[in-house]
Design an enzyme around this catalytic site. Structure first.
Site, mmCIF file in Angstrom:
data_model
loop_
_atom_site.group_PDB
_atom_site.id
_atom_site.type_symbol
_atom_site.label_atom_id
_atom_site.label_comp_id
_atom_site.label_asym_id
_atom_site.label_seq_id
_atom_site.Cartn_x
_atom_site.Cartn_y
_atom_site.Cartn_z
ATOM 1 N N CYS A 117 0.853 -1.196 0.000
ATOM 2 C CA CYS A 117 0.000 0.000 0.000
ATOM 3 C C CYS A 117 0.879 1.233 0.000
ATOM 4 O O CYS A 117 1.884 1.274 0.717
ATOM 5 C CB CYS A 117 -0.882 -0.011 1.248
ATOM 6 S SG CYS A 117 -1.940 1.440 1.413
ATOM 7 N N HIS A 159 -9.049 -3.585 -2.049
ATOM 8 C CA HIS A 159 -8.079 -2.772 -1.308
ATOM 9 C C HIS A 159 -8.506 -1.292 -1.301
ATOM 10 O O HIS A 159 -8.503 -0.639 -0.251
ATOM 11 C CB HIS A 159 -6.696 -2.945 -1.954
ATOM 12 C CG HIS A 159 -5.595 -2.166 -1.307
ATOM 13 N ND1 HIS A 159 -4.524 -2.768 -0.687
ATOM 14 C CD2 HIS A 159 -5.387 -0.823 -1.191
ATOM 15 C CE1 HIS A 159 -3.715 -1.829 -0.206
ATOM 16 N NE2 HIS A 159 -4.218 -0.642 -0.512
ATOM 17 N N GLU A 160 -8.876 -0.778 -2.477
ATOM 18 C CA GLU A 160 -9.233 0.653 -2.564
ATOM 19 C C GLU A 160 -10.547 0.949 -1.837
ATOM 20 O O GLU A 160 -10.670 1.982 -1.167
ATOM 21 C CB GLU A 160 -9.319 1.101 -4.025
ATOM 22 C CG GLU A 160 -8.014 0.958 -4.814
ATOM 23 C CD GLU A 160 -6.807 1.528 -4.113
ATOM 24 O OE1 GLU A 160 -6.937 2.528 -3.389
ATOM 25 O OE2 GLU A 160 -5.712 0.954 -4.264
ATOM 26 N N HIS A 163 -10.092 1.358 1.800
ATOM 27 C CA HIS A 163 -9.614 2.696 2.181
ATOM 28 C C HIS A 163 -10.783 3.653 2.431
ATOM 29 O O HIS A 163 -10.708 4.511 3.315
ATOM 30 C CB HIS A 163 -8.743 3.298 1.062
ATOM 31 C CG HIS A 163 -7.302 2.907 1.125
ATOM 32 N ND1 HIS A 163 -6.498 3.145 2.215
ATOM 33 C CD2 HIS A 163 -6.501 2.305 0.202
ATOM 34 C CE1 HIS A 163 -5.263 2.705 1.965
ATOM 35 N NE2 HIS A 163 -5.246 2.185 0.755
HETATM 36 ZN ZN ZN Z 1 -3.611 1.299 -0.108
#
Ligand code: ZN
Length: 202
Positions: A117, A159-160, A163
């Site tokens: 990341c 993953h995004e 966030h």
């Molecule tokens: Zn990330």
């Protein structure tokens, strides 16, 4: 404009982001932000960047996986991850559904690979992720879009979207696999994840 990246410890990375309205999405300010996010992602370089990573608490992320990145990897590495080029695109206000209805998804309940990341520079860990996902979101013109993704692209999306909810991969990783990039390159880069788990679990 290349924007400074927020790193783990920045409070904004741990807060849920808010949705954007259609009129906000098409506004010059948000269009300019999207352009800067693409520029920042490519400069890093990375394959995804979420607004909280540049200090904006908005449900917005940019994604692009370039063929030139994939060409640098051993062919079997890309094949194992089902990694192929993803054209640049934007996801806004995404709703994530893990897996899909197809029989193939049932054969792949989850997949484990090392992931990193931009907000945790220099580190990596094994993160279990769903093999396939569906994402219902808006694009940069505020039009509804449904994305169906598998393999590495599905991992990027998970993953995004994490966030946007204040979640980092370290919340989902196999904690005993967390390590610096240098040691990963030195000791583990070419070790299959299944073998790594055998060694690590003792
Ligand atoms: Zn990330």
């Amino acid at each position: 404009m290349i924007l400074p990246l927020r790193e783990a410890g920045d409070p904004g990375l741990r807060q849920p982001s808010r949705e954007l309205t259609a009129s906000e999405i098409i506004s010059p300010a948000v269009q300019e932000l999207i352009g800067s996010m693409f520029e920042t992602m490519r400069a890093a370089p990375g394959v995804g960047l979420a607004a909280p990573q540049i200090g904006m608490p908005l449900q917005l992320a940019v994604i692009e996986d370039r063929q030139e990145y994939i060409d640098k990897l051993p062919a079997e590495h890309a094949a194992a991850r089902l990694r192929s080029a993803v054209p640049p695109h934007v996801i806004i206000n995404p709703q994530l559904t893990l897996g899909d209805e197809g029989a193939e998804a049932n054969a792949h309940p989850g997949v484990e690979f090392f992931e990193g990341c931009l907000s945790l520079p220099g580190f990596t860990a094994i993160v279990p992720r769903a093999f396939s996902v569906r994402v219902d979101c808006l694009n940069e013109r505020a039009e509804p879009v449904t994305i169906r993704a598998r393999g590495w692209y599905a991992r990027i999306l998970q993953h995004e979207i994490d966030h946007l909810h204040g979640t980092l991969y370290i919340d989902r990783m196999l904690t005993r696999s967390f390590m610096g990039r240098e040691n990963f390159e030195r000791h583990w880069k070419d070790v299959p994840v299944a073998e790594f788990r055998r060694l690590l679990d003792g």
